[in-house]
Enzyme design. Structure first.
Site, PDB file in Angstrom:
ATOM      1  N   HIS A  48       0.869  -1.176   0.000  1.00 42.88           N
ATOM      2  CA  HIS A  48       0.000   0.000   0.000  1.00 42.88           C
ATOM      3  C   HIS A  48       0.907   1.228   0.000  1.00 42.88           C
ATOM      4  CE1 HIS A  48      -2.214  -3.086   2.354  1.00 42.88           C
ATOM      5  NE2 HIS A  48      -3.301  -2.582   1.829  1.00 42.88           N
ATOM      6  N   ASP A  69       2.463   1.877   3.295  1.00 47.53           N
ATOM      7  CA  ASP A  69       3.434   0.893   3.805  1.00 47.53           C
ATOM      8  C   ASP A  69       4.844   1.364   3.470  1.00 47.53           C
ATOM      9  OD1 ASP A  69       1.307  -0.811   4.400  1.00 47.53           O
ATOM     10  OD2 ASP A  69       1.529  -1.950   2.536  1.00 47.53           O
ATOM     11  N   GLU A 101     -10.994  -6.254  -4.376  1.00 46.29           N
ATOM     12  CA  GLU A 101     -10.925  -7.227  -3.277  1.00 46.29           C
ATOM     13  C   GLU A 101     -12.106  -7.029  -2.349  1.00 46.29           C
ATOM     14  OE1 GLU A 101      -7.141  -7.352  -1.328  1.00 46.29           O
ATOM     15  OE2 GLU A 101      -8.020  -8.005   0.557  1.00 46.29           O
ATOM     16  N   LYS A 137     -14.535  -7.986   1.013  1.00 42.47           N
ATOM     17  CA  LYS A 137     -14.512  -8.475   2.398  1.00 42.47           C
ATOM     18  C   LYS A 137     -15.867  -8.151   2.999  1.00 42.47           C
ATOM     19  CE  LYS A 137     -11.841  -8.132   6.677  1.00 42.47           C
ATOM     20  NZ  LYS A 137     -10.839  -7.340   7.445  1.00 42.47           N
ATOM     21  N   GLU A 164      -9.627 -13.300  -1.585  1.00 42.92           N
ATOM     22  CA  GLU A 164      -8.787 -13.652  -0.430  1.00 42.92           C
ATOM     23  C   GLU A 164      -9.444 -14.757   0.372  1.00 42.92           C
ATOM     24  OE1 GLU A 164      -6.991 -10.562   1.963  1.00 42.92           O
ATOM     25  OE2 GLU A 164      -7.266 -11.743   3.784  1.00 42.92           O
ATOM     26  N   HIS A 223     -11.231 -13.710   3.577  1.00 45.67           N
ATOM     27  CA  HIS A 223     -12.419 -12.866   3.423  1.00 45.67           C
ATOM     28  C   HIS A 223     -13.642 -13.687   3.038  1.00 45.67           C
ATOM     29  CE1 HIS A 223      -9.820  -8.989   2.805  1.00 45.67           C
ATOM     30  NE2 HIS A 223      -9.588  -9.601   3.943  1.00 45.67           N
ATOM     31  N   ASP A 252      -5.168 -13.554  -2.958  1.00 40.86           N
ATOM     32  CA  ASP A 252      -4.586 -13.373  -1.627  1.00 40.86           C
ATOM     33  C   ASP A 252      -4.710 -14.682  -0.873  1.00 40.86           C
ATOM     34  OD1 ASP A 252      -3.918 -10.755  -2.067  1.00 40.86           O
ATOM     35  OD2 ASP A 252      -5.225  -9.910  -0.526  1.00 40.86           O
ATOM     36  N   ASP A 302     -10.905 -11.317  11.016  1.00 41.92           N
ATOM     37  CA  ASP A 302      -9.858 -11.433  10.008  1.00 41.92           C
ATOM     38  C   ASP A 302      -8.568 -12.001  10.603  1.00 41.92           C
ATOM     39  OD1 ASP A 302      -9.005 -11.004   7.389  1.00 41.92           O
ATOM     40  OD2 ASP A 302      -8.164  -9.050   7.881  1.00 41.92           O
ATOM     41  N   ASP A 308      -6.133 -14.012   9.140  1.00 37.77           N
ATOM     42  CA  ASP A 308      -4.943 -13.922   8.275  1.00 37.77           C
ATOM     43  C   ASP A 308      -3.829 -14.871   8.691  1.00 37.77           C
ATOM     44  OD1 ASP A 308      -6.072 -12.046   6.617  1.00 37.77           O
ATOM     45  OD2 ASP A 308      -4.990 -10.336   7.431  1.00 37.77           O
TER      46      ASP A 308
END
Lengths: 381, 381, 381, 381
Positions: free
Chosen positions: D49, D52, D176, D178, D212, D215, D240, D250, D252
């Site tokens: 991103h 980031d 994406e 979610k 993802e 998600h 993802d 979430d 992950d």
């Protein structure tokens, strides 16, 4: 496993594959046929609800013949009946519950039916009596006071404990929780809730739990944790092994068919602690299957259990895992909470200084530990 | 309500709106500011975790000044502190649990921190001590033996009960369950599981539960049933009111914001049985809100509770509802299970004949009953 | 509502109350009896699956008589048939799917059955044809290639569109999604997935969606958002109104029985945008009910819808709500994305300066707005 | 794998382990440090991103230095940047959404920020641009008209497509989905919904999806089915990979850490169809880990993927599996739906007779097929 402990319910391999949107796909089998099928695939025992064996409409003469035939099949095959239970859900009489129905007649009939079913099960060798209250619940909380429901449930279990004592039956009772389906919400929805309920009974020592993988998964709960709590409380009297995705309707899949890692830890726990009860499978074959598929289903349950036993042994013996675990356990700190409390110890603990920054900075190697588990489970190590 | 019993945590109206994907949206308020805000909106009391009031980094002198200022704010506003609790989750030291950590030093530090927090809470007037173990769990069952975890948890609670007795604190403890988040799976995940756990303690009489709407809803469980079981067992020592959708992360919405009917029955139950504890709101305002929005949030929690109390009275007095309920209760059948068991009664019940067809045919008018509930709740009746 | 748009399926008020764990609790009604019951409670129309009306075992002569009787009942009562659909799930032939079955014969039979059912529905006046593929899925992804399944599904819908064009039927098709149950996982599980699928068809203009409250709630999804996306895409061809808790099996409760606020926004949306289709209820009465309970159920669906229409009008007219909404909408910023893009605009936007701190600091009064909604819904304002 | 296609986001291995209830547990790493860590563990690329890499508070000079250093690290390690994306969720400015915010200024700022981020990503080599709208939703449907939200979302994506064309960027966009978290309900909650939305865009050919695992699992949906639908539609532009339990927040988790069988079929699908994109891991290490644990986490993602590739090959080559599959596919029935429709074919199909009893009676051997899958996955075959 050297000792075969695998059991199935009559209703499992005998399931004809009806569902809410579909008609049966398989011909019904008689109890005798089911016993022989289970013997063929290599099971140790068979369990039943009263009406799996004896239809609710059977005359006394029909009942006697059925029981006689069933006993012969058990004798011929060597199968045991470790557990029995009551069907308090199929008949419309129980549409609003059995022990918790608002109708006193229904409650009485449910008690009577359970007493008769206890007689039947005991006669056939069962020493575990399971209670599953699939109709003990509501679609709307307008319809039943939940405090009344708790009282009615307790009264019924207490009554049936007294009946067992009166009859000199050395039954232990195992309560089975399910959060919902067929009712919108079922009372005492989890194994944990059942453990809490048992503490309120007149004879808590007679009563334990029968946790089921699928039922805890319906609520998205960790099944290993549920059985560990039951084991810790001395209440793991029976177990229903099967599988299903979190948050779904009652799928009752073949053991290990959905949640490999989760069920691996279940098997590892049962074997590590030395659980002595049946490994009972409460599952059924997909609707796509004929009788050969049903046998494949039953064999698959047992095969996957056995594979997991073997992987659990590998896990326990793996040097890298052993090293991580022993690193985690190493400490020079006394086990304050494990010791008997005394005012001096209380004072001493309060006077100590802990370096919370250092405690938080330590890496625990859990990613590696979990990855090693995956690799052992996949046979890649 | 004639008697204001509404409380909020410092961490609720003081929540700055940070979430896993976003930075705080509101300026932090001091505990003194929060007390005044709560007084302004009309709350009766305020509860806290040790570190809501005293930062974990505070020096003893800072701590004393903070407590002094807080006591003054309580005095100025008349607010009470009915409940206190420990933060055993924010600091990295607790990343793998507090009482159940694999690290004996972390377990010791968690005990010590709780003892100090109990001292602080007692000094400020709290007589209920809540324990929420948000880090007592795992992401992978490879990392912790769940039977060890049960033992460590019990040892810790027993130790702290002894500490309370030693200090002559007349605390009662209230255990708060949550199924997951922040940990992947938290031990003792439901109010029911906590009730089961309490039965294994050395002093079960000192310990009850603190059920939270949002936490049971995370597992899709009926919150009314959870509190009814706790009430039935004499263990409903505290309650966390808020709201959230089934199966979601910890939303902690304004009371009544999501599940109107479900929360209506919760309020009706608390009022009908005469629950005397705080109506504690453990919720926070949306991240879209400024401080005026926070006040609207707090007022909304109380307003909705009060509206539901009024609707519960209407429900209890509605003639059509009363009629349906009395029709349901009418029966000439004795309450077999409610009576003391005797062999004679057992025999008599087994000898009776019930017409299961007739029992199943009776219509129960539950659709009408539930529709009447909806109409009362909507103010349309 | 001034214009009665309420419809029910034959299978809804005609549901005999069978479930996976229980036998039927109500006597079956004939289609003619159901039409008269619906007329009595005040519905506008009735919808059906082919086999709701004509049993799969009926001879041609039986079929003709049934259709004749049904037409007479429609004529006598004035009820309409706005929608028809095919039962591709009850018969064991469809146990592994209909359009996506691995067996080419089953796929052919499913097409044929749908063609015949389209003929029947058209003859009875239906102009919306719903497709619900409850068996189009798997219990194990080992059993079917999901890319094949997508292709088979598309081929089938394309074929049936051509059939409709060939027959000069001015049908529009409405695809109904459901994430699971009866299959472990059903393909194209949500309304959104159906919208994506439609874009791959040969005649996308003929095909829209039939979203159902309960089906989106099974996946914990916001139903309002699903219908808003469908509406935005011009694809909201039909709707199935009912209710159920998030994450549960297919409960199909009375409209508004579970999720008051969520369904209020659904009604408000349908009325605000001027949706012209049927308000179809795909629900059934609790198993505790007799035929009087079934009528109460049907009346309750319509009554709650009407109450919500009235509350939606109040919401739209409420001065405090209007003020909050107009405050939110006020802005001197151009609608950059709404305008046609040009390189100059792109450059101009990139050159602007925004004060992100100020943007983040603004309070939006959403807690108040939501609380006002609750109070209007409760009739307290 | 012969061709290493593994990528990680800067935000994944760089995740410091903050969660809603806890402070960070790891020191932040610079982008340069992360690139070197990824090179060390054997990744092919790194995605980011905007923030980031470049903090939202950076001056232009700081930005230039950061980008220069990052490019050098890429050059030194050989890592690629296949994908970039925008952070439209962390800053309080986006607390009510970015493209769908009620505030026109916020919408404009979000567009501008994305344009700048597209410039940055393109400069660093990215050719896939992901859009994740974590704030595009509501906690209460009182606060935003969902039809407006659909329009605003479309306008924004259309605008950004035009910007890409204007700049001659040969980006493809990947949306994406979610379902919830951080917002109560996020618009376009599933991959399927995104596919439906794309069909309404001005340049649908430029836009695909970025599904993802975690998600879709939040909504309890089958991830394989989601990617198969996207693949079928030609829209699987990115993926993802990670893991998590159904119905949870979430999580992950490390790829394969929770759902072995489900993810095995995902890998098998990607390899079987010849998916050419990155195998991107959007996951992070447990909070219990230090930097060594982070490396173990990253290595575990890739190792498990590779193991599954190998097992997929075994599955495809297994003689018993091959036999079952070819038995299933064998048929003398024409593929009616797959052919071009003609009135003659329509008539011919309607005239055929199918033996539905026989179709329903056939056993499909799916239990065996699934058990074989389990055994291959466990390395027991």
């Amino acid at each position: 496993m050297s000792q075969n402990k695998f059991t199935f319910g009559l209703w499992t391999v005998g399931n004809p594959g009806r569902d809410p949107f579909g008609e049966p796909v398989r011909q019904p089998m008689t109890p005798v046929q089911i016993v022989h099928l289970l013997a063929e695939v290599g099971a140790m025992g068979v369990n039943f609800h009263d009406n799996d064996l004896v239809p609710i409409t059977a005359t006394p003469a029909e009942r006697d013949q059925i029981v006689k035939d069933f006993k012969k099949a058990l004798h011929d095959t060597g199968l045991k009946v470790p557990m029995a239970t009551t069907n308090l859900f199929t008949d419309p009489a129980f549409k609003d519950g059995a022990f918790t129905s608002n109708d006193a007649k229904v409650r009485a009939y449910a008690l009577q039916k359970t007493m008769q079913s206890m007689d039947l099960g005991y006669d056939l060798g069962a020493r575990i009596y399971v209670m599953w209250g699939g109709r003990e619940g509501v679609e709307s909380d307008a319809t039943k006071n939940p405090a009344d429901a708790m009282k009615r449930m307790r009264d019924a279990v207490n009554f049936l404990c007294e009946y067992a004592r009166d009859q000199k039956y050395d039954y232990t009772f195992a309560l089975e929780a399910k959060p919902n389906e067929p009712r919108g919400d079922i009372y005492l929805p989890t194994t944990g809730a059942m453990l809490g309920f048992i503490a309120t009974l007149a004879h808590p020592e007679m009563v334990g739990v029968n946790p089921e993988v699928a039922h805890e998964h319906m609520a998205g709960l960790n099944f290993l944790h549920a059985i560990a709590q039951a084991w810790d409380a001395g209440k793991l009297f029976h177990i229903d092994l099967n599988d299903q995705a979190f948050g779904r309707y009652d799928q009752d899949f073949r053991f290990g068919a959905n949640s490999l890692k989760q069920n691996f830890f279940v098997v590892k726990f049962l074997e590590d602690v030395g659980y002595q009860g049946s490994r009972h499978f409460d599952a059924h074959a997909y609707r796509t299957e004929d009788v050969e598929g049903v046998k494949a289903f039953a064999r698959g349950c047992m095969r996957t259990y056995d594979l997991m036993v073997e992987r659990a042994k590998k896990w326990n013996a793996d040097p890298e895992i052993t090293q991580i675990l022993s690193d985690l356990a190493r400490s020079d700190e006394p086990d304050w909470a494990g010791d008997t409390y005394s005012p001096e110890k209380g004072k001493a603990l309060k006077a100590k200084t802990y370096d919370r920054i250092a405690l938080g900075a330590r890496g625990l190697a859990y990613e590696r530990l979990d990855q090693l588990t995956i690799e052992i489970l996949m046979g890649a190590r």
